[in-house]
Design an enzyme around this catalytic site. Structure first.
Site, PDB file in Angstrom:
ATOM      1  N   GLY A 126     -19.388  -8.418  61.276  1.00 48.01           N
ATOM      2  CA  GLY A 126     -19.879  -7.793  62.020  1.00 48.01           C
ATOM      3  C   GLY A 126     -18.947  -6.472  63.248  1.00 48.01           C
ATOM      4  O   GLY A 126     -19.623  -7.022  64.667  1.00 48.01           O
ATOM      5  N   ALA A 127     -17.606  -6.620  63.199  1.00 49.51           N
ATOM      6  CA  ALA A 127     -16.855  -5.665  63.574  1.00 49.51           C
ATOM      7  C   ALA A 127     -16.498  -6.361  64.782  1.00 49.51           C
ATOM      8  O   ALA A 127     -15.903  -5.662  65.559  1.00 49.51           O
ATOM      9  CB  ALA A 127     -17.454  -4.383  63.575  1.00 49.51           C
ATOM     10  N   SER A 213     -16.238  -9.719  56.247  1.00 50.57           N
ATOM     11  CA  SER A 213     -15.265  -8.366  57.027  1.00 50.57           C
ATOM     12  C   SER A 213     -14.827  -9.101  58.597  1.00 50.57           C
ATOM     13  O   SER A 213     -14.078  -9.631  58.683  1.00 50.57           O
ATOM     14  CB  SER A 213     -16.637  -8.084  57.253  1.00 50.57           C
ATOM     15  OG  SER A 213     -16.192  -6.804  58.240  1.00 50.57           O
ATOM     16  N   ALA A 214     -15.425  -9.421  59.723  1.00 50.67           N
ATOM     17  CA  ALA A 214     -14.357  -9.832  60.505  1.00 50.67           C
ATOM     18  C   ALA A 214     -14.276 -10.910  60.775  1.00 50.67           C
ATOM     19  O   ALA A 214     -13.604 -11.609  60.747  1.00 50.67           O
ATOM     20  CB  ALA A 214     -15.482  -9.305  61.885  1.00 50.67           C
ATOM     21  N   ASP A 339     -15.555  -0.910  49.645  1.00 48.49           N
ATOM     22  CA  ASP A 339     -15.154  -1.929  51.316  1.00 48.49           C
ATOM     23  C   ASP A 339     -15.556  -0.234  52.023  1.00 48.49           C
ATOM     24  O   ASP A 339     -15.942  -0.789  52.522  1.00 48.49           O
ATOM     25  CB  ASP A 339     -14.201  -2.493  50.832  1.00 48.49           C
ATOM     26  CG  ASP A 339     -14.979  -4.071  50.954  1.00 48.49           C
ATOM     27  OD1 ASP A 339     -16.098  -4.595  51.580  1.00 48.49           O
ATOM     28  OD2 ASP A 339     -14.299  -5.059  50.678  1.00 48.49           O
ATOM     29  N   HIS A 454     -19.736  -2.445  51.691  1.00 49.49           N
ATOM     30  CA  HIS A 454     -18.945  -3.563  52.090  1.00 49.49           C
ATOM     31  C   HIS A 454     -20.044  -4.174  52.517  1.00 49.49           C
ATOM     32  O   HIS A 454     -20.891  -3.964  52.750  1.00 49.49           O
ATOM     33  CB  HIS A 454     -18.273  -2.979  53.825  1.00 49.49           C
ATOM     34  CG  HIS A 454     -17.828  -3.775  54.571  1.00 49.49           C
ATOM     35  ND1 HIS A 454     -16.656  -4.581  54.165  1.00 49.49           N
ATOM     36  CD2 HIS A 454     -17.960  -3.965  55.961  1.00 49.49           C
ATOM     37  CE1 HIS A 454     -16.872  -5.591  55.464  1.00 49.49           C
ATOM     38  NE2 HIS A 454     -17.137  -4.850  56.234  1.00 49.49           N
TER      39      HIS A 454
END
Length: 558
Positions: A126-127, A213-214, A339, A454
């Site tokens: 979630g960045a 991701s994050a 991605d 992504h």
């Protein structure tokens, strides 16, 4: 009924009774007793689910969390807790709470209560701005439910909440606001699992981290920090590593000042700034850390300023110098084949517009933005590389795909390959595996040439084609079965091909002799094992680009 029938009935009753008894019931943890819910999955198959177990006390603002003081009596852990305070997806309001350091546990059982199972701890993406341990919810079907993984792979799954956004990652770059609070939360969750999971039937010496991701970069950070030495045995990074350009904030003070100004705090010294921020309304702080604030005239990746930092403590050095800490950790790292499409859609919207061409100069402008630290020369050499196969008149599709390939390589693939290489280089027994996930996107309005965008691997890792079968085709259930088998075999043995689950083909390790990887899609055969992934491009980013002199870097343009 005759006597034989009576015996059969009694025997059946005993069997059913035994199967029904295969539940942990109340479990003693270091904080007190907890009780979840028991679910029957089939004959002699049950699952215990514990939702919302506290693993740390509510943290002080911009402080590392402290151990939970515990509770008296029996704590019912039957409902997911709130996410950590964060912006909503529209970024116009907030959701969640500062009281958010809870985790969830899924435990499978057969005829008897399980013992000594491998443990898989999930860190969400979630960045570093949004996310929660249960994931998105549709009709009580949570994305990160561990149910399918545990019953198919015979492992325990744990998902952990951690602070995000301003409250999780604001940093002044010095001791007044060291940052990395979200990473500390993750570590505390991992350490809690190590200390307590035996009571739930898990093996504390066989913990596998996995994330996307994050969360994927977080998995990498967690095996690189010295604080987790001896706690983690294996790790899986899905689309992100500590070396990803979005995973580490290079100028945290710049972003901290932007937020301070937004909420009316002084910025003359970091001490006065943090003193003010600590007593500012947490909702205002969280809203001030949204992406709208950073409306920068550059690639969107450079607007992700709230991220982990080299703090001299949790991350004592740059991550590239910490891989010796993961020398004994088995590691899978990979990406989705497109991605970068998510970022490309923000940076050059015409990529997703079927009838609108994407001018070549847009690609060049994107390259200038991505490679700004190396100046114009880097943009020119990069452009030459990515357009060398175009010919005199490249099609609209060719140009659009090139934009996606560039963003995928720069933001995901090249850093992941670099991390894979560093893990192998420093290995002292830890095995290394590489993959690419390439199931075409199921999103209907995407271009026909789309591969896996992504986060599109998540639905398969968590078994959604089985949970909601009408939404998928049989081939999607195949790839979900393959992924769960590889991931859980790896958790059992450190080898994704070897364990209790059947796989479609052997997945060889990534070694100094052969840089092999597995392409994961709906049809996996021996030919899915390949070598030297996008070699000319990886060589360029790993060697040529890095050797170019760095020009004086400027802060983002607001």
């Amino acid at each position: 009924m005759g006597s034989w029938g009576t015996v059969v009935c009694l025997a059946f009753a005993v069997c059913v009774g035994t199967a029904s008894a295969a539940t942990l019931g109340a479990v003693l943890t270091e904080g007190g007793m907890v009780e979840g819910t028991s679910k029957k999955l089939g004959f002699r198959k049950h699952m215990d689910v514990f939702k919302g177990i506290p693993f740390a006390a509510q943290p002080g603002r911009f402080e590392v969390a402290k151990p939970h003081p515990g509770w008296s009596g029996l704590l019912k852990t039957t409902e997911f807790k709130q996410r950590c305070l964060q912006v909503t997806l529209t970024q116009s309001s907030t959701r969640g709470s500062e009281d958010c350091l809870y985790l969830n546990i899924w435990v499978p059982h057969g005829a008897q209560v399980s013992t000594g199972l491998p443990v898989m701890v999930y860190l969400y993406g979630g960045a570093f701005l949004v996310g929660g341990s249960q994931g998105a919810n549709f009709l009580d079907n949570y994305l990160y439910s561990g149910e399918e993984i545990v019953q198919r792979g015979k492992v325990i799954v744990v998902s952990v909440n951690y602070r995000v956004g301003t409250l999780g990652f604001l940093s002044t770059g010095d001791t007044n606001g060291p940052g990395n609070y979200g990473l500390w939360d993750q570590h505390m969750g991992i350490a809690w699992v190590h200390r307590n999971i035996k009571a739930f039937g898990g093996d504390p010496d066989n913990i596998t981290l996995f994330g996307e991701s994050a969360g994927s970069a977080s998995v990498n950070f967690q095996i690189l920090t010295p604080y987790n030495k001896g706690l983690v045995r294996r790790a899986i990074s899905q689309s992100g590593v500590a070396l990803s350009p979005w995973a580490l904030s290079k100028d945290p003070l710049y972003w901290a000042k932007q937020i301070a100004q937004k909420v009316g705090c002084p910025t003359d010294t970091t001490a006065s700034m943090m003193g003010c921020l600590k007593i500012t309304d947490p909702v205002a702080l969280t809203l001030a850390g949204n992406l709208k604030l950073f409306n920068i005239n550059e690639p969107v990746v450079y607007g992700l300023g709230l991220a982990p930092v080299v703090d001299g403590d949790f991350l004592p050095e740059h991550p590239s110098n910490l891989f010796h800490n993961a020398a004994e950790v088995d590691y899978i790292a990979g990406t989705n084949d497109m991605d970068g499409h998510l970022f490309a859609g923000f940076d050059i919207p015409s990529v997703n517009e079927r009838w609108t061409p994407t001018p070549p100069e847009d690609l060049y402008g994107l390259l200038r933005g991505l490679t700004k630290e190396k100046g114009e020369r880097a943009a020119n050499t990069s452009y030459d590389l990515y357009t060398q196969s175009w010919g005199a008149e490249p099609t609209k599709e060719t140009i659009k795909k090139t934009v996606v390939e560039l963003e995928t390589d720069f933001l995901f693939l090249a850093p992941t390959q670099a991390a894979t290489h560093l893990h192998l280089k420093h290995s002292k027994g830890g095995r290394t595996y590489s993959y690419v996930f390439s199931v075409p996107s199921r999103i209907p309005f995407f271009p026909s040439w789309m591969g896996a965008d992504h986060a599109e691997d998540l639905q398969y890792v968590f078994g959604k084609p089985f949970t909601t079968p009408l939404a998928y085709f049989p081939r999607h259930r195949d790839v979900s079965k393959y992924l769960i088998a590889y991931w859980t075999n790896f958790a059992w043995t450190g080898n994704p091909s070897d364990g209790g689950s059947k796989v479609p083909c052997a997945w060889p390790a990534y070694t100094k002799v052969k840089q092999q990887y597995l392409e994961i899609n709906t049809k996996i055969t021996a030919s899915s094992v390949k070598e030297n992934l996008r070699s000319p491009f990886m060589k360029y980013w790993g060697e040529t680009f890095r050797s170019l002199p760095t020009v004086e870097s400027q802060p983002p343009t607001i």
